[in-house]
Design a protein around this motif. Sequence first.
Motif, PDB file in Angstrom:
ATOM      1  N   UNK A 116      15.627  32.404 -15.700  1.00  0.00           N
ATOM      2  CA  UNK A 116      15.901  31.474 -14.606  1.00  0.00           C
ATOM      3  C   UNK A 116      17.020  30.481 -14.910  1.00  0.00           C
ATOM      4  N   UNK A 117      17.624  30.564 -16.097  1.00  0.00           N
ATOM      5  CA  UNK A 117      18.682  29.594 -16.408  1.00  0.00           C
ATOM      6  C   UNK A 117      19.656  30.217 -17.399  1.00  0.00           C
ATOM      7  N   UNK A 118      20.906  29.751 -17.356  1.00  0.00           N
ATOM      8  CA  UNK A 118      21.938  30.234 -18.271  1.00  0.00           C
ATOM      9  C   UNK A 118      22.876  29.095 -18.603  1.00  0.00           C
ATOM     10  N   UNK A 119      23.386  29.117 -19.823  1.00  0.00           N
ATOM     11  CA  UNK A 119      24.389  28.156 -20.248  1.00  0.00           C
ATOM     12  C   UNK A 119      25.438  28.837 -21.103  1.00  0.00           C
ATOM     13  N   UNK A 120      26.483  28.099 -21.434  1.00  0.00           N
ATOM     14  CA  UNK A 120      27.577  28.599 -22.260  1.00  0.00           C
ATOM     15  C   UNK A 120      27.455  27.985 -23.657  1.00  0.00           C
ATOM     16  N   UNK A 121      27.398  28.825 -24.667  1.00  0.00           N
ATOM     17  CA  UNK A 121      27.202  28.374 -26.031  1.00  0.00           C
ATOM     18  C   UNK A 121      28.509  27.840 -26.605  1.00  0.00           C
ATOM     19  N   UNK A 122      28.445  26.642 -27.207  1.00  0.00           N
ATOM     20  CA  UNK A 122      29.620  26.007 -27.785  1.00  0.00           C
ATOM     21  C   UNK A 122      29.662  26.131 -29.298  1.00  0.00           C
ATOM     22  N   UNK A 159      31.803  38.122 -13.255  1.00  0.00           N
ATOM     23  CA  UNK A 159      30.455  38.338 -13.767  1.00  0.00           C
ATOM     24  C   UNK A 159      29.493  38.552 -12.613  1.00  0.00           C
ATOM     25  N   UNK A 160      28.337  39.156 -12.871  1.00  0.00           N
ATOM     26  CA  UNK A 160      27.287  39.205 -11.842  1.00  0.00           C
ATOM     27  C   UNK A 160      26.902  37.796 -11.421  1.00  0.00           C
ATOM     28  N   UNK A 161      26.279  37.684 -10.268  1.00  0.00           N
ATOM     29  CA  UNK A 161      26.037  36.367  -9.668  1.00  0.00           C
ATOM     30  C   UNK A 161      24.964  35.550 -10.370  1.00  0.00           C
ATOM     31  N   UNK A 162      23.764  36.090 -10.521  1.00  0.00           N
ATOM     32  CA  UNK A 162      22.616  35.309 -10.980  1.00  0.00           C
ATOM     33  C   UNK A 162      22.395  35.438 -12.480  1.00  0.00           C
TER      34      UNK A 162
END
Length: 371
Positions: free
Chosen positions: A306-312, A261-264
């Motif tokens: 400015x933020x990312x998470x993984x959806x469960x 994936x891309x970095x940021x």
Amino acid sequence: MIGSVRKEFAPDKRVAVFHVTAERESGRIVLQGETNLPRAMSTLETKLKEKGISFVNEVRVLPDREELDNRCRGVITVSVANIRVTPANSAEMATQAILGTPVRLYKKNERGSYYYVQTPDGYLGWIDNSSVQPMNDKVFESWKESSRILFLEDYGYVYSSPDNQSRRVSDLVAGSILVTTGQKNGYFSVVFPDGRKGYVSEKESMDFNQWLASRNPTAENIIETSYRYIGTPYLWGGTSTKMMDCSGFTKMVFFLNGIILPRDASQQVLEGTLLTEDVEELSHVPPASLVFFGRQATDNSPWRVWHVGLWLGDGLMIHEDGPLKIESLNPDVSPFNQKRYETFYSARDFLNVIGKGYIIPVAKHDWYVNS
């Protein structure tokens, strides 16, 4: 003209170099600076010629093969290498690269103590010369064709003998890649990019090509991988199983399932398929999608993520927020994160568009394997 070419070819300075200026000298234009985009320079030259502008091109095109003695490729030699914004140990860390990661080398700093490099996800930065082994094209191609193993465990060691009680040669993190020359007493004999040798347990590693073939990036596998790192501390710029930042976490989880994936977060949000921009519609978002946080564009300010998470699913996400944790975006589900709820930006699907844009299978990336 320079600005239009930069906007077309290098809108993101984190992944492209186009530092070009124009000065007027004796009635003509002198182009100066540097770039790693030969096509961008050709486009600029064409634009100038079409306008009948006389110019001299003194722009340095990277990599600087003379400065690097034609060693413009490289492989990371330490378990986790820090890549910084400027060539100094005190500089901000931009990202990291783990052992065995192939990189491009573009130039050195004045002292020759740092290389300006690009990682497989396109990210640019400065790395200490003790953390990377420079290679010419022939040696690098030989490395790609060699027998390699990938380390599977979150943390471990290379030993001096095929015995875990022997002296340690180096530590390892998940995803580390080493050349192997054989097997002995339940261990792979391995060689580092810089020539050091040692042994890695067969139980803790896997033939690299077999690992590539075994990757199955389903939602279930992505989520199962993510659970392994609950409680991992936060580190700005971190991308390894030792410590990580929010996008370093999502990037690492996908990499261990065979996807780059891309970095940021602000780069990842430009990929995949948009599912929703409404936090109230998350109940329809499939597990293993990425959820992003920031602000939408207004008349007075641009969008920002400015933020990312993984959806469960079921109102929950897992994200690196110091430490890695599971939290809720549903006010009726605990533990609810009000801050993230209020700054929800979008949810995007990545699993159904693998191979498109900058969602790249490791098995298809020609820095790791010969296409």
